[in-house]
Motif scaffolding. Structure first.
Motif, PDB file in Angstrom:
ATOM      1  N   CYS A  78     -86.990  93.149 -23.654  1.00 22.69           N
ATOM      2  CA  CYS A  78     -85.647  92.845 -23.169  1.00 22.69           C
ATOM      3  C   CYS A  78     -84.616  93.770 -23.813  1.00 22.69           C
ATOM      4  O   CYS A  78     -83.733  94.310 -23.146  1.00 22.69           O
ATOM      5  CB  CYS A  78     -85.309  91.379 -23.474  1.00 22.69           C
TER       6      CYS A  78
ATOM      7  N   CYS B 132     -81.562  87.965 -21.910  1.00 27.25           N
ATOM      8  CA  CYS B 132     -82.186  88.111 -23.224  1.00 27.25           C
ATOM      9  C   CYS B 132     -81.837  86.936 -24.130  1.00 27.25           C
ATOM     10  O   CYS B 132     -82.688  86.422 -24.862  1.00 27.25           O
ATOM     11  CB  CYS B 132     -81.733  89.412 -23.889  1.00 27.25           C
TER      12      CYS B 132
ATOM     13  N   LEU C  67     -80.136  92.961 -12.929  1.00 23.20           N
ATOM     14  CA  LEU C  67     -80.689  93.611 -14.117  1.00 23.20           C
ATOM     15  C   LEU C  67     -80.109  95.001 -14.350  1.00 23.20           C
ATOM     16  O   LEU C  67     -80.451  95.646 -15.343  1.00 23.20           O
ATOM     17  CB  LEU C  67     -82.214  93.681 -14.022  1.00 23.20           C
ATOM     18  N   GLN C  68     -79.244  95.447 -13.485  1.00 24.14           N
ATOM     19  CA  GLN C  68     -78.503  96.685 -13.730  1.00 24.14           C
ATOM     20  C   GLN C  68     -77.121  96.386 -14.298  1.00 24.14           C
ATOM     21  O   GLN C  68     -76.351  97.307 -14.572  1.00 24.14           O
ATOM     22  CB  GLN C  68     -78.375  97.495 -12.427  1.00 24.14           C
TER      23      GLN C  68
ATOM     24  N   HIS D  74     -84.665  97.220 -22.428  1.00 26.98           N
ATOM     25  CA  HIS D  74     -83.924  97.274 -21.167  1.00 26.98           C
ATOM     26  C   HIS D  74     -82.423  97.416 -21.443  1.00 26.98           C
ATOM     27  O   HIS D  74     -81.745  98.248 -20.810  1.00 26.98           O
ATOM     28  CB  HIS D  74     -84.198  96.008 -20.365  1.00 26.98           C
ATOM     29  N   LEU D  75     -81.897  96.677 -22.399  1.00 25.14           N
ATOM     30  CA  LEU D  75     -80.479  96.789 -22.738  1.00 25.14           C
ATOM     31  C   LEU D  75     -80.148  98.172 -23.292  1.00 25.14           C
ATOM     32  O   LEU D  75     -79.089  98.740 -22.999  1.00 25.14           O
ATOM     33  CB  LEU D  75     -80.094  95.719 -23.762  1.00 25.14           C
TER      34      LEU D  75
ATOM     35  N   TYR E  49     -86.887  88.335 -11.079  1.00 20.91           N
ATOM     36  CA  TYR E  49     -85.683  87.805 -11.717  1.00 20.91           C
ATOM     37  C   TYR E  49     -85.500  86.333 -11.357  1.00 20.91           C
ATOM     38  O   TYR E  49     -85.198  85.507 -12.227  1.00 20.91           O
ATOM     39  CB  TYR E  49     -84.464  88.619 -11.284  1.00 20.91           C
TER      40      TYR E  49
ATOM     41  N   PHE F 188     -88.544  93.988 -15.825  1.00 19.04           N
ATOM     42  CA  PHE F 188     -87.544  95.038 -15.971  1.00 19.04           C
ATOM     43  C   PHE F 188     -87.806  96.273 -15.123  1.00 19.04           C
ATOM     44  O   PHE F 188     -87.004  97.198 -15.113  1.00 19.04           O
ATOM     45  CB  PHE F 188     -87.385  95.399 -17.447  1.00 19.04           C
TER      46      PHE F 188
ATOM     47  N   SER G 278     -77.809  90.962 -17.978  1.00 16.44           N
ATOM     48  CA  SER G 278     -79.023  91.279 -18.725  1.00 16.44           C
ATOM     49  C   SER G 278     -78.969  90.693 -20.127  1.00 16.44           C
ATOM     50  O   SER G 278     -79.967  90.180 -20.649  1.00 16.44           O
ATOM     51  CB  SER G 278     -79.223  92.797 -18.789  1.00 16.44           C
TER      52      SER G 278
END
Length: 269
Positions: free
Chosen positions: A149, A94, A84-85, A152-153, A32, A77, A90
């Motif tokens: 990305c 992106c 990133l949680q 991940h979302l 990150y 990720f 997040s």
């Protein structure tokens, strides 16, 4: 990429439709920080670009390393990073990568020209075509990263909404989920349909399609079945003169879109 949704999620709908230049890979937990530092470095390089010098290119080893630290979605990720949680952080990540991709697409479009009307429009169109020819590798890298990305979302949203039964989700939260699904689905559909666009090279299409295929099920699960069907139908002619290297990814995407069930976030679309 809106009715009563938070600012970070509103930005998702606008997503279109990467410290380090160290040669050794950093530890997972540093990915990150690598992203943020490399993004800032690339942004600084782009800010100094001129019509004569052009934008930073992947063929430059130092720039390639920046891209590696920015656009390695699988590495980024999977990292155990608290930021990133968090959905807001997040989404910001992106959006930052998307804006870098847009900068390649829009390079030199704001340059003053002694033209107006139709002539100006034609000149701008030619500039975009030139950007695609010059920076297709850079743009396709960002678009592929966008697939990782957004996946991940999607995972973060699914975790949030699976914590309660659908009938208990409030009206504003349903609208928030719908806006999220529409924005992410639009980006997925755009990247998938690039298979039929002539200005991308086979290698560029392959990079984007393989990333889309990797997350095809997650993206299809955002869409109501009729929307999946429409996207699937739009790919009916995609096999015409299709390069064999693109066949497996396209088949995976079609298989995901052929699903007719709706459970999870798709029910809010």
């Amino acid at each position: 990429m809106t009715l009563s949704i938070s600012t970070p999620l509103r930005r998702i709908g606008r997503l279109f439709c990467l410290s380090s230049i160290l040669l050794a890979p950093a530890a997972w937990a540093d990915s990150y920080a690598d992203f943020q530092q490399a993004s800032a470095r690339l942004e600084a390089l782009m800010a100094t670009a001129t019509s004569q010098s052009g934008l930073p290119r992947l063929r430059d080893p130092a720039v390639a390393q920046l891209f590696a630290n920015i656009a390695d979605g699988p590495r980024l990720f999977q990292a155990p990073v608290a930021a990133l949680q968090d959905m807001e952080q997040s989404v910001a990540l992106c959006e930052r990568a998307t804006n870098l991709g847009k900068a390649y697409y829009r390079f030199d479009l704001e340059r003053p020209l002694p033209l107006s009307g139709t002539e100006l429009q034609q000149a701008r169109k030619e500039q975009v075509t030139q950007n695609l020819a010059n920076y297709g590798d850079e743009m396709s890298t960002f678009f592929a990263f966008g697939m990782h990305c957004h996946a991940h979302l999607i995972r973060l949203m699914e975790q949030e909404f699976s914590a309660q039964p659908a009938h208990a989700v409030s009206g504003p939260e349903r609208l928030r989920a719908r806006a999220f699904s529409k924005g992410s689905s639009t980006m997925f559909a755009t990247v998938v349909q690039f298979v039929q666009v002539p200005f991308w090279t086979v290698a560029q299409k392959k990079m984007m399609l393989e990333a889309a295929a990797q997350h095809a099920t997650a993206n299809a699960n955002l869409m109501a079945p009729p929307l999946r069907e429409r996207l699937l139908s739009s790919l009916a002619d995609a096999d015409t003169d299709l390069d064999p290297s693109l066949v497996p990814a396209l088949a995976t995407i079609r298989q995901a879109l052929a699903a007719t069930s709706c459970a999870g976030l798709c029910q809010y679309y």
